[in-house]
Design a protein around this motif. Structure first.
Motif, PDB file in Angstrom:
ATOM      1  N   UNK A  90       0.819  -1.212   0.000  1.00 31.45           N
ATOM      2  CA  UNK A  90       0.000   0.000   0.000  1.00 31.45           C
ATOM      3  C   UNK A  90       0.852   1.261   0.000  1.00 31.45           C
ATOM      4  N   UNK A  91       1.975   1.248   0.702  1.00 27.93           N
ATOM      5  CA  UNK A  91       2.868   2.413   0.710  1.00 27.93           C
ATOM      6  C   UNK A  91       3.465   2.646  -0.672  1.00 27.93           C
ATOM      7  N   UNK A  96       3.501   5.796  -5.782  1.00 26.32           N
ATOM      8  CA  UNK A  96       3.307   5.835  -7.239  1.00 26.32           C
ATOM      9  C   UNK A  96       2.139   6.743  -7.611  1.00 26.32           C
ATOM     10  N   UNK A  97       1.059   6.689  -6.859  1.00 24.15           N
ATOM     11  CA  UNK A  97      -0.100   7.535  -7.134  1.00 24.15           C
ATOM     12  C   UNK A  97       0.250   8.997  -6.933  1.00 24.15           C
ATOM     13  N   UNK A  98       1.001   9.300  -5.868  1.00 28.24           N
ATOM     14  CA  UNK A  98       1.406  10.682  -5.614  1.00 28.24           C
ATOM     15  C   UNK A  98       2.312  11.209  -6.715  1.00 28.24           C
ATOM     16  N   UNK A 100       2.324  10.278  -9.857  1.00 27.11           N
ATOM     17  CA  UNK A 100       1.530  10.491 -11.077  1.00 27.11           C
ATOM     18  C   UNK A 100       0.666  11.734 -10.958  1.00 27.11           C
ATOM     19  N   UNK A 101       0.157  12.019  -9.778  1.00 28.57           N
ATOM     20  CA  UNK A 101      -0.729  13.153  -9.591  1.00 28.57           C
ATOM     21  C   UNK A 101       0.019  14.468  -9.487  1.00 28.57           C
ATOM     22  N   UNK A 102       1.293  14.441  -9.096  1.00 29.34           N
ATOM     23  CA  UNK A 102       2.050  15.678  -8.884  1.00 29.34           C
ATOM     24  C   UNK A 102       2.160  16.551 -10.128  1.00 29.34           C
ATOM     25  N   UNK A 103       2.493  16.021 -11.320  1.00 27.48           N
ATOM     26  CA  UNK A 103       2.605  16.899 -12.485  1.00 27.48           C
ATOM     27  C   UNK A 103       1.273  17.549 -12.871  1.00 27.48           C
ATOM     28  N   UNK A 104       0.157  16.878 -12.622  1.00 28.24           N
ATOM     29  CA  UNK A 104      -1.138  17.450 -12.966  1.00 28.24           C
ATOM     30  C   UNK A 104      -1.474  18.655 -12.099  1.00 28.24           C
ATOM     31  N   UNK A 105      -0.964  18.675 -10.879  1.00 33.20           N
ATOM     32  CA  UNK A 105      -1.225  19.780  -9.969  1.00 33.20           C
ATOM     33  C   UNK A 105      -0.334  20.985 -10.246  1.00 33.20           C
ATOM     34  N   UNK A 106       0.710  20.782 -11.028  1.00 32.65           N
ATOM     35  CA  UNK A 106       1.646  21.867 -11.292  1.00 32.65           C
ATOM     36  C   UNK A 106       0.993  22.907 -12.194  1.00 32.65           C
TER      37      UNK A 106
END
Length: 109
Positions: A90-91, A96-98, A100-106
């Protein structure tokens, strides 16, 4: 869809040297990450520790050796291993999810 390439190879079709080196290093790290745990288990670290640690007796209490001897026979070991493995999985998925989501928030993307 034809199976034959109809255009001449160009510099666009070649991998840059840096990408080839990075791919080779990534492959080496993957192979190392898969073989090291097996080699560690073949080294029998628990057996080595039991042979190295002093036995209880004249030297005083041998707490580490006794704890290591009791650990495999504990009633909680059967439950702790699946919990540990689930936590690790789970960690890793969370990281991995974090990522992938980081560039979208930029804001500049």
């Amino acid at each position: 869809m034809p199976l034959v390439r109809r255009h001449a190879p160009s510099s666009y079709d070649r991998w840059p040297a840096g990408r080839a080196v990075a791919w080779t290093l990534g492959l080496a790290v993957t192979v190392l990450a898969m073989t090291v745990p097996i080699l560690l288990l073949l080294g029998a670290p628990a057996t080595l520790a039991l042979r190295t640690l002093p036995a209880a007796g004249k030297c005083g209490p041998a707490v580490p050796r006794e704890a290591l001897t009791r650990l495999p026979h504990s009633r909680y070991v059967w439950f702790s291993i699946p919990v540990l493995i689930t936590t690790i999985i789970l960690a890793v998925q969370r990281v991995r999810t974090d990522r992938r989501a980081a560039p979208a928030d930029h804001p500049n993307t």
